[in-house]
Structure formats: structure tokens, C-alpha cells
Design a protein around this motif. Sequence first.
Motif, short mmCIF file in Angstrom:
data_model
loop_
_atom_site.label_atom_id
_atom_site.label_comp_id
_atom_site.label_asym_id
_atom_site.label_seq_id
_atom_site.Cartn_x
_atom_site.Cartn_y
_atom_site.Cartn_z
N LYS A 1 -5.54 -0.01 -7.63
CA LYS A 1 -4.83 -1.25 -7.32
C LYS A 1 -4.43 -1.93 -8.62
O LYS A 1 -5.27 -2.22 -9.48
CB LYS A 1 -5.72 -2.18 -6.50
CG LYS A 1 -4.99 -3.44 -6.01
CD LYS A 1 -5.80 -4.15 -4.94
CE LYS A 1 -5.05 -5.38 -4.42
NZ LYS A 1 -5.19 -6.52 -5.33
N SER A 2 -3.14 -2.15 -8.77
CA SER A 2 -2.61 -2.84 -9.93
C SER A 2 -1.83 -4.06 -9.45
O SER A 2 -0.80 -3.92 -8.78
CB SER A 2 -1.69 -1.91 -10.73
OG SER A 2 -1.13 -2.59 -11.83
N GLY A 3 -2.37 -5.23 -9.74
CA GLY A 3 -1.74 -6.44 -9.23
C GLY A 3 -1.77 -6.46 -7.72
O GLY A 3 -2.83 -6.36 -7.11
N ASN A 4 -0.60 -6.57 -7.11
CA ASN A 4 -0.52 -6.61 -5.65
C ASN A 4 -0.17 -5.27 -5.02
O ASN A 4 0.16 -5.19 -3.83
CB ASN A 4 0.52 -7.65 -5.21
CG ASN A 4 1.92 -7.30 -5.72
OD1 ASN A 4 2.07 -6.57 -6.69
ND2 ASN A 4 2.93 -7.84 -5.06
N LYS A 5 -0.25 -4.20 -5.80
CA LYS A 5 0.18 -2.88 -5.32
C LYS A 5 -0.98 -1.87 -5.38
O LYS A 5 -1.62 -1.70 -6.41
CB LYS A 5 1.36 -2.36 -6.14
CG LYS A 5 2.62 -3.21 -6.02
CD LYS A 5 3.75 -2.66 -6.87
CE LYS A 5 5.04 -3.44 -6.65
NZ LYS A 5 4.92 -4.85 -7.04
N LEU A 6 -1.22 -1.22 -4.24
CA LEU A 6 -2.23 -0.17 -4.14
C LEU A 6 -1.53 1.18 -4.04
O LEU A 6 -0.55 1.33 -3.31
CB LEU A 6 -3.09 -0.38 -2.89
CG LEU A 6 -4.10 0.74 -2.60
CD1 LEU A 6 -5.30 0.60 -3.52
CD2 LEU A 6 -4.54 0.73 -1.14
N THR A 7 -2.03 2.15 -4.79
CA THR A 7 -1.55 3.53 -4.66
C THR A 7 -2.74 4.45 -4.52
O THR A 7 -3.80 4.22 -5.09
CB THR A 7 -0.71 3.96 -5.88
OG1 THR A 7 -1.49 3.80 -7.08
CG2 THR A 7 0.56 3.13 -6.00
N SER B 1 0.85 -1.19 0.00
CA SER B 1 0.00 0.00 0.00
C SER B 1 0.88 1.24 0.00
O SER B 1 1.64 1.47 0.96
CB SER B 1 -0.91 0.00 1.22
OG SER B 1 -1.72 1.17 1.26
N ASN B 2 0.82 2.00 -1.09
CA ASN B 2 1.70 3.17 -1.27
C ASN B 2 3.15 2.84 -0.95
O ASN B 2 3.87 3.58 -0.28
CB ASN B 2 1.22 4.35 -0.40
CG ASN B 2 0.15 5.18 -1.10
OD1 ASN B 2 -0.12 5.00 -2.29
ND2 ASN B 2 -0.46 6.10 -0.37
N GLY B 3 3.59 1.69 -1.45
CA GLY B 3 4.98 1.28 -1.31
C GLY B 3 5.32 0.59 -0.02
O GLY B 3 6.43 0.07 0.13
N GLU B 4 4.40 0.55 0.93
CA GLU B 4 4.65 -0.11 2.21
C GLU B 4 4.14 -1.55 2.18
O GLU B 4 3.04 -1.81 1.69
CB GLU B 4 3.97 0.64 3.36
CG GLU B 4 4.51 2.03 3.60
CD GLU B 4 3.83 2.72 4.78
OE1 GLU B 4 4.19 3.88 5.05
OE2 GLU B 4 2.95 2.10 5.41
#
Length: 308
Positions: free
Chosen positions: A132-138, A50-53
Motif C-alpha cells: 500500500k502506497s498512499g491511497n493505492k493498494l497493489t 485496490s489494484n486500480g479499482e
Amino acid sequence: MAIKKVSIIGLGALGVLFGHHLSKRMKLEDLRIIADQYRISRYEEEMVYSNGELCEFQYVTPEEECSPADLLIISVKFNGLDEALHSVRKHVGENTIILSLLNGITSESIIGHVYGMDKVLYCVAQGMDAVKSGNKLTYENMGMLCFGSKEPGVVSPKAKELADFFEEMDIPYELVTDMHRRQWGKFMLNVGVNQTVAVYQTNYGGVQCEGRARDTMIAAMREVIALSGKEGVHLTEEDLQYWLDILGTLGASGKPSMAQDAEAHRPSEVELFAGTVIEMGRKHGLPTPVNEELYEKIRRMEMHYSAQ
């Protein structure tokens, strides 16, 4: 009774957003993410961000024995609601508060039919621009959760309990005493924004500025205003402007869930939006040409996915 144990089902954009936020403020064992073993294996292999975390979650399968949750958050897509309601049964107890983050205006009644309306608070998630793209949320804007009792003008003990918990967890919220109207307003926004951004293959910025896409979006929303009067809600142009102002606060590069589904060639929630509008239009004898056009275009897009 204070909320201590929270269970979440659905790690889409909102599930990750609020799950990660809570995970930094709760004990690991008090926050449970419900998922089947296949999903859990994927989450543990690919990880979730989530936002790189990195999100540090405790995952549990629907079959695992556990104590009931004080708060159960349902954040799946509408077409996954029936399965989710079966999967959460071990997490629902006599005093569990159930909060639905689903789009549309029907999920609360569906949940209440299974577990009892006394456990359900009506909720609208608004103002977030999570992608959310794949396993990453921004996301740029976390937005807030607006919730309240079904009965207008009432602040129930469960609503007050949830407000106290959100204060403790630093989750932006609004305790609303007219949730039926607020849900219809969010539904109006979703009907306009989600479908238009998907069809025009743009982002929030594409409907924040003047042009054909924004005109289409507003026209679709006005069809909901017309129907709301027939349904006893009576949305107005002031409501339209309220939601357009919220839209204006979102990051221009963000996209609603339907546009994200279109890019990933996933089935959309068009039945929940245009499908509902068209059905209500027929019920009340009101024309819904803009939503009918959006419906046909989205269905053609989905047929194209399956043909590839």
C-alpha cells in the motif's frame, strides 16, 4: 446464525484488500468501515484504490449508533490496537465474531480481555504480497486467512459459521485446528522477513534468493524456533521450510509492512518482533544475537527519521 453484517477497522493493506473484496459481494449498507472523521474526510477526498479499482465503502465514525456486527475484522497496526478497541465498542454485540489480522502472537488475548475470549477466533493472514502506497493498494497474491479456535483439535460453531461465510464470499481460507502453532509459525516468518527486508532495504525477491539477506532472515527465524521449545510450541525445521515455501510464492517486487513503514519513515513494529524475541530470550536464558542486531539497526533507522 449466518453472518450478514461486517465491520472493519483499519484500512491498511489487509483492510483494503479484504474490504474491497467483500464490498463487491455484499450490500453497501452491510459492510461498514470504522474510522474517525479526519480519516473519513481524507478517504473521501483522496479515494481508496485496490489494484486500480475504486473502493466503494460505507464509512462510519466510532460515535455513530448502529446495530452490532456479526463479524468484526480488526486490521490496524499493533500500536493502534488500544484505540481501535475503544472505537469498535458499538459494533460488538453478544454474538459478534472478532477476527484479528494483526501480526504477532498477543492481539487475540488483548482483544479477549476487553470483549471476551468467547467472541475471538485466532487468525493468521498468510501468503499475500500486498503493498500500500498512499491511497493505492497493489498485490499479485491475495493469500488466505487461516483461523480457528484457541483450543487445539476443536472446530467451534463460530469457526464453522465463519468458514461458511468465507465460502459464500469467495475468500480463500483454511480452518485450522492448531492455531497456536500456526501463529507461532507466522510470527517466526515475520521476525525473519519483515525485519530483514527493512534493514537490507530490499523486497521479497531480495530474500527469496541466496545471499546475506536470506541468511540473516533464516538465522532470525531459527532463534524463534529455539524459543518456541521453551514456550511449549516446539517449532521444527519442517515448520521453517513450510514458511519459506510460502515466502517463495510471493511476488518478488512486494514488500512486508515493516519495509513499507521504513520507506514512509513511519514507526515500525520492531517491538512486536525483535523486541518480543529478545524479551523471551532473556526470560529463558537463550541468546538472540541476530534479533538484537536487527533491533538496533531498525531503532537507528527510526531515530534517523525523527532527526530529519
